[in-house]
Design a protein around this motif. Structure first.
Motif, PDB file in Angstrom:
ATOM      1  N   MET A   1       1.035  -1.126   0.043  1.00 24.89           N
ATOM      2  CA  MET A   1      -0.127  -0.341   0.414  1.00 24.89           C
ATOM      3  C   MET A   1       1.084   0.922   0.291  1.00 24.89           C
ATOM      4  N   LEU A   2       2.202   1.146   0.317  1.00 23.36           N
ATOM      5  CA  LEU A   2       3.204   2.043   0.223  1.00 23.36           C
ATOM      6  C   LEU A   2       3.927   1.392  -0.711  1.00 23.36           C
ATOM      7  N   PHE A   3       4.479   0.965  -1.116  1.00 22.64           N
ATOM      8  CA  PHE A   3       5.786   0.786  -1.796  1.00 22.64           C
ATOM      9  C   PHE A   3       5.004  -0.001  -3.409  1.00 22.64           C
ATOM     10  N   ASN A   4       4.101   0.014  -3.876  1.00 19.08           N
ATOM     11  CA  ASN A   4       3.889   0.240  -5.265  1.00 19.08           C
ATOM     12  C   ASN A   4       5.026   0.594  -6.715  1.00 19.08           C
ATOM     13  N   TYR A   5       5.897  -0.372  -6.126  1.00 21.11           N
ATOM     14  CA  TYR A   5       7.359  -0.640  -7.450  1.00 21.11           C
ATOM     15  C   TYR A   5       6.539   1.064  -8.833  1.00 21.11           C
ATOM     16  N   SER A   6       5.462   0.747  -9.434  1.00 26.82           N
ATOM     17  CA  SER A   6       5.426   1.476 -10.300  1.00 26.82           C
ATOM     18  C   SER A   6       4.544   2.573  -9.726  1.00 26.82           C
ATOM     19  N   GLU A   7       4.926   2.739  -8.845  1.00 21.99           N
ATOM     20  CA  GLU A   7       4.420   4.193  -8.616  1.00 21.99           C
ATOM     21  C   GLU A   7       4.904   5.033  -7.209  1.00 21.99           C
ATOM     22  N   VAL A   8       5.495   6.266  -7.250  1.00 17.00           N
ATOM     23  CA  VAL A   8       5.538   6.979  -6.093  1.00 17.00           C
ATOM     24  C   VAL A   8       5.386   5.995  -5.179  1.00 17.00           C
ATOM     25  N   PRO A   9       6.404   6.238  -3.889  1.00 12.28           N
ATOM     26  CA  PRO A   9       5.692   5.663  -2.619  1.00 12.28           C
ATOM     27  C   PRO A   9       4.943   7.010  -1.907  1.00 12.28           C
ATOM     28  N   LYS A  10       4.113   5.878  -1.392  1.00 12.48           N
ATOM     29  CA  LYS A  10       3.237   6.783  -0.298  1.00 12.48           C
ATOM     30  C   LYS A  10       3.438   7.134   0.882  1.00 12.48           C
ATOM     31  N   LEU A  11       2.621   8.481   1.061  1.00  8.71           N
ATOM     32  CA  LEU A  11       2.445   8.994   2.476  1.00  8.71           C
ATOM     33  C   LEU A  11       1.620   8.294   3.113  1.00  8.71           C
ATOM     34  N   ILE A  12       1.621   7.925   4.414  1.00  8.60           N
ATOM     35  CA  ILE A  12       0.840   7.304   4.959  1.00  8.60           C
ATOM     36  C   ILE A  12       0.519   7.845   6.338  1.00  8.60           C
ATOM     37  N   PHE A  13      -0.398   8.530   7.128  1.00  6.11           N
ATOM     38  CA  PHE A  13      -0.471   9.444   8.076  1.00  6.11           C
ATOM     39  C   PHE A  13      -1.104   8.532   9.148  1.00  6.11           C
ATOM     40  N   ASN A  14      -0.904   8.398  10.401  1.00  6.17           N
ATOM     41  CA  ASN A  14      -1.890   7.869  10.866  1.00  6.17           C
ATOM     42  C   ASN A  14      -2.063   8.737  12.657  1.00  6.17           C
ATOM     43  N   ARG A  15      -1.673   9.358  12.174  1.00  9.47           N
ATOM     44  CA  ARG A  15      -2.031  11.275  13.305  1.00  9.47           C
ATOM     45  C   ARG A  15      -1.566  10.444  14.905  1.00  9.47           C
TER      46      ARG A  15
END
Length: 467
Positions: free
Chosen positions: A39-53
């Protein structure tokens, strides 16, 4: 658990004077399939930033310092240094770090005779700081080499993400920990302090692998009486210092977790960051703020791919955070930059902070006018005093008379009554020449050599001496 057992796990935190739980149990999650955090490191996309606050408290240690990897990670991305070059740079690291050892350690490869010769020559210097340490493969032969060289500490690679455990080591998590523990125990039995390099920690299952592993290391520390250092390696530069970001990318979460849940003291925690996402400096500062005593860096940030955190950047960060240089000699930063360019043939991008040729050079005439009136207006600090680099003006068609006057004063180191102002006849004549150059089609900046030759000729013509 009985109430009495729970009470035995409580203690007053001396930093906050609050009653907190002191013991935590995190079991190894020995999964059958690797957790790749897709969900963070999909190799075909820029890595995502997930917040849990989830916010963790800052807790800067009483002492913070810098460690050096110029001769280890720094040599993995350029042609190897010669023995003499290593010794020269080591001397400069010693002077830069100062008598209080703010640059605490420097790590070396040991595999070639050249590397070992450099270690011997650096040891002959007899410096207390930086302490010389090594980085080796996990083998008894390499431990014996470290012991023979008289080193007290060595780095050992303990890759911790499932990317490495499953795909590179071809092991399960349990097998990896069992392998690492055997190697680390053998290191201690050889009389050497281990420094465990937790490779790829920003893609690792922090509570399912990292913390259970570190808790085993804590137990080994208590049994052996030997400190084991934890180097949190942001191998791919995925770490983020923004509050509220979820693990595994959260730098505050990693450092707080090592201190609070794994119960590792700050002096045994070190951050090693890469710059793939332009975060090497900010992440290193964040690691200090949240409880790591050490940040691992290299000169000019030279290292694998986009590089490591630059030592010179963290020297300045240290001064900003502490309000003092604590004995560090920042003028050595300029000597190091000149050494890389003149002796090593390394081209530093000219706008690189603190070390680039143009880092404190202005081209705009309005800025030059401000510098001429008071250099604090457009200079970050007294770069002449702290870096032996006075602010400069690059003369072009936008510099104006103020820019030319400032160039003369900085180039010839003129102050007070000897300094030029923008009404001086030499300045006016130089400006006329510059204007004519651009009117006739010139598109490049005027070089220092051109201006020096012309200004000296004009001064001689007028019977004046510059300086």
């Amino acid at each position: 658990m009985e109430d009495r057992d729970f009470i035995n796990e409580l203690e007053i935190n001396p930093s906050t004077n609050l009653l907190e739980r002191s013991q935590f149990e995190y079991s190894l999650q020995d999964v059958e399939e690797p957790n790749l955090y897709r969900m963070l490191f999909n190799y075909s996309e820029v890595p995502k930033l997930i917040f849990n606050r989830r916010l963790v408290p800052m807790g800067m240690p009483e002492q913070i310092w810098i460690t050096d990897t110029t001769f280890r990670d720094g040599q993995q991305s350029r042609e190897p240094y010669t023995t003499q070059q290593i010794v020269d740079l080591f001397d400069m690291l010693h002077r830069l770090g100062g008598p209080n050892g703010i640059i605490r350690q420097s790590e070396f490869f040991l595999y070639s005779q050249k590397d070992r010769d450099a270690v011997y020559k650096c040891m002959e210097r007899g410096y207390e700081f930086p302490e010389i340490t090594s980085w080796i493969r996990a083998s008894k032969k390499d431990f014996e080499m470290v012991k023979e060289l008289g080193m007290k500490e060595t780095g050992i690679l303990v890759s911790c993400s499932d990317y490495h455990i499953f795909y590179k080591l071809k092991m399960t998590r349990r097998q990896a920990i069992e392998h690492y523990m055997r190697v680390i125990t053998e290191c201690i039995e050889m009389g050497i302090r281990p420094r465990c390099h937790f490779e790829d920690i920003t893609r690792a299952d922090f509570y399912g692998f990292v913390v259970p592993f570190v808790l085993q290391l804590s137990k080994l520390m208590k049994e052996s009486g030997v400190p084991i250092k934890i180097r949190a390696c942001d191998t791919m530069g995925y770490g983020v210092g923004i509050p509220g970001v979820a693990l595994p990318r959260s730098v505050p979460g990693i450092i707080y977790g090592l201190r609070h849940h794994a119960r590792i003291p700050s002096e045994l925690i070190e951050w090693h960051g890469h710059n793939d996402f332009y975060r090497a400096v900010s992440n290193s500062t964040t690691a200090w703020l949240y409880g790591a005593s050490g940040v691992n860096c290299s000169l000019l940030g030279i290292g694998e791919r986009t590089g490591n955190c630059p030592i010179e950047a963290m020297v300045i960060e240290y001064a900003q955070l502490r309000g003092t240089l604590d004995g560090m000699d920042t003028t050595v930063i300029t000597e190091i930059a000149e050494y890389y360019e003149k002796e090593l043939g390394y081209r530093i991008p000219p706008r690189t902070p603190f070390v680039g040729e143009d880092f404190n050079v202005t081209r705009a005439g309005v800025h030059a006018d401000g510098l001429l009136k008071n250099e604090e207006i457009y200079n970050i600090f007294d770069t002449d005093l702290l870096l032996n680099r006075p602010p400069k003006v690059m003369v072009s068609n936008t510099s104006g008379a103020s820019g030319i006057a400032h160039w003369l004063n900085s180039h010839f180191r003129l102050k007070g009554e000897n300094a030029f102002d923008k009404q001086d006849p030499i300045v006016i004549e130089l400006k006329g020449w510059v204007d004519k150059e651009y009117e006739e089609g010139r598109v490049t900046a005027i070089s220092d050599g051109e201006l020096e030759e012309l200004s000296l000729a004009l001064a001689e013509k007028q019977g004046r001496t510059i300086g």
